[in-house]
Design an enzyme around this catalytic site. Structure first.
Site, short mmCIF file in Angstrom:
data_model
loop_
_atom_site.label_atom_id
_atom_site.label_comp_id
_atom_site.label_asym_id
_atom_site.label_seq_id
_atom_site.Cartn_x
_atom_site.Cartn_y
_atom_site.Cartn_z
N TYR A 207 -76.50 32.17 10.85
CA TYR A 207 -76.57 30.90 10.68
C TYR A 207 -76.81 30.12 12.03
O TYR A 207 -76.92 28.74 11.97
CB TYR A 207 -75.14 30.42 10.05
CG TYR A 207 -75.34 30.74 8.61
CD1 TYR A 207 -75.13 31.96 8.17
CD2 TYR A 207 -75.38 29.71 7.81
CE1 TYR A 207 -75.16 32.39 6.69
CE2 TYR A 207 -75.21 30.07 6.22
CZ TYR A 207 -74.99 31.35 5.72
OH TYR A 207 -75.24 31.46 4.58
N LYS B 186 -72.02 46.24 9.45
CA LYS B 186 -72.85 47.11 8.92
C LYS B 186 -73.16 47.70 10.43
O LYS B 186 -74.64 47.64 10.99
CB LYS B 186 -74.17 46.51 8.30
CG LYS B 186 -75.26 47.40 7.93
CD LYS B 186 -75.19 47.88 6.69
CE LYS B 186 -76.18 48.90 6.20
NZ LYS B 186 -75.72 49.84 5.12
N ASP C 39 -72.46 47.18 1.91
CA ASP C 39 -72.91 47.67 1.18
C ASP C 39 -71.86 48.18 0.22
O ASP C 39 -71.73 48.03 -1.06
CB ASP C 39 -74.37 48.48 1.19
CG ASP C 39 -73.94 49.53 2.31
OD1 ASP C 39 -73.03 49.45 3.12
OD2 ASP C 39 -74.83 50.48 2.16
N ASP D 66 -71.02 34.98 3.50
CA ASP D 66 -71.78 34.03 2.27
C ASP D 66 -72.08 34.99 0.96
O ASP D 66 -71.61 34.55 0.04
CB ASP D 66 -73.12 33.82 2.84
CG ASP D 66 -73.67 32.70 1.96
OD1 ASP D 66 -73.22 32.15 1.20
OD2 ASP D 66 -75.05 33.06 1.78
N ASP E 242 -69.83 35.11 -3.06
CA ASP E 242 -70.39 34.85 -4.37
C ASP E 242 -70.08 35.98 -5.25
O ASP E 242 -69.81 35.82 -6.57
CB ASP E 242 -72.06 34.64 -4.21
CG ASP E 242 -72.54 33.43 -4.08
OD1 ASP E 242 -71.66 32.42 -3.50
OD2 ASP E 242 -73.58 32.96 -4.34
C1 IPM Z 1 -71.95 28.51 1.07
C2 IPM Z 1 -73.40 28.05 0.55
C3 IPM Z 1 -73.91 27.73 1.93
C4 IPM Z 1 -73.78 28.68 2.82
C5 IPM Z 1 -75.41 27.15 1.84
C6 IPM Z 1 -75.42 25.72 1.00
C7 IPM Z 1 -75.93 26.58 3.28
O1 IPM Z 1 -74.08 29.13 0.18
O2 IPM Z 1 -70.92 27.63 1.37
O3 IPM Z 1 -71.54 29.58 0.61
O4 IPM Z 1 -74.99 29.65 2.93
O5 IPM Z 1 -72.88 28.97 3.77
MN MN Z 2 -72.86 30.84 -0.37
#
Ligand code: IPM
Ligand code: MN
Length: 350
Positions: A135, A187, A220, A244, A248
């Site tokens: 990032y 990793k 992984d 990140d 999710d």
């Molecule tokens: C999150 C989002 C952000 C990230 C994006 C929107 C830049 O996916 O907050 O997880 O990748 O951190």
């Molecule tokens: Mn995200």
């Protein structure tokens, strides 16, 4: 009197933020927390209107507030990256919010796609490094658009940045009354430079925490275990990009984007709280998305500001609302209005 900057931003951001503020007002009143909010018109609409994303004058004002409450960033008419980089990442980097704290907790009454797993199995927190890795934006392109083009994107890992996030994660592991365990996710078998630094730092800092069980795991394999054995986790610390991705996945096992909240924290500076979900432009203004994640983010903000009672009251109200079955499956098809969900949680604050 706390000063809270509110940045509803794009898509469904304003709707969910309104519910978070509604619930927070009730909790704050009950627990004697005094605050003022200042709303900022930031986001895709402003960009399309004026060409401005997040002006330095606004950054200067935000630097004076106690916390930032953000809705969601992303607009269908704005090229990808402009708002994400210009708002979200500018705030995270600009205020050195080096911790991205993402609790993964399955509340009773919420459905998980994992077979045979319940709330007692899914309760951990991911501590995502938030200012380095891929990032950081290091790299470049050469001969762009030609058959010979080259692109380089470098992951940045500093000793200081690695050490401070790992130490923060150890402290969380100590504070949580669960397994007293910290898993460092990397990793290191492939990223033998950057993630070697992570591993060595983990071992060194870990010597200060003999009371915490310390484990390493590859990213992984962690994806596999989040699904197969989520009960193995207590606190997880990881790099920006891996954090990140795995959060999710974490959000899905805790019942979906409708419940996942996060804090972008600078323990010595200005922190920002937001739902993990995006702006979901197609649902904008329809009053159909779940505000639970944004409400939970408001709870985290209260706790961070120094009112753990108000924060806990918000979480308890969310738990009661979810357990009541009145919020349906939290999807946009649940038939429950965003505003109704907010009203329900607000009414359950004790
Ligand atoms: C999150 C989002 C952000 C990230 C994006 C929107 C830049 O996916 O907050 O997880 O990748 O951190
Ligand atoms: Mn995200």
């Amino acid at each position: 009197m706390y000063q809270i900057a509110v940045l509803p931003c794009d898509g469904v951001g304003p709707e969910v933020v309104a519910e978070g503020l509604k619930v927070m007002a009730v909790a704050a009143e009950k627990y004697g927390v005094e605050y003022e909010t200042v709303e900022y018109d930031i986001g895709g609409e402003r960009y399309l209107r004026t060409g401005e994303v997040l002006p330095d004058s606004v950054m200067a004002e935000l630097s004076q507030c106690d916390a930032i409450y953000l809705g969601a960033v992303g607009h269908p008419d704005v090229p990808p990256g402009v708002l994400e980089q210009g708002i979200l990442l500018k705030l995270r980097f600009g205020f050195d919010q080096y911790v991205n704290l993402r609790p993964i907790k399955l509340y009773p009454g919420v459905e998980t796609p994992l077979k045979d797993k319940g709330p007692e199995d899914i309760d951990f927190v991911v501590v995502r490094e938030n200012t380095e890795g891929f990032y950081a934006g290091m790299g470049g392109q050469l001969k762009r658009g030609t058959p010979d083009e080259v692109a380089v994107q470098t992951g940045i890992y500093t000793r200081k940045g690695t050490e401070r996030i790992i130490r923060y994660a150890f402290e969380i592991a100590r504070k949580r009354s669960k397994a007293k365990q910290l898993t460092c996710v990397d990793k290191a078998n492939v990223l033998t430079h950057g993630h070697d630094l992570w591993r060595r730092t983990f071992v060194e800092v870990g010597q200060e925490y003999p009371d915490i069980k310390q484990e390493n795991a590859f990213v992984d394999a962690v994806c596999m275990w989040f699904v197969k054995n989520p009960e193995w986790f207590d606190v997880v610390v990881t790099t920006n990009m891996f954090g990140d991705i795995i959060t999710d996945l974490g959000a899905m096992i805790q019942g979906g984007m409708g419940v996942a909240a996060s804090g972008n924290i600078n323990p010595e500076g200005v922190s920002m709280f937001e739902p993990i979900h995006g702006s979901a432009p197609k649902y904008r203004g329809k009053d159909v998305v779940s505000p639970i994640a944004a409400i939970c983010a408001a709870g985290m903000m209260m706790e961070h500001l120094g009112s753990p009672e108000a924060g806990a009251a918000i979480e308890k109200a969310v738990i009661s609302a979810l357990a009541s079955g009145k919020l349906g499956d939290l999807s946009t098809r649940s038939g429950v209005r965003t505003t109704e969900a907010g009203d329900l949680v607000a009414s359950l604050i004790e």
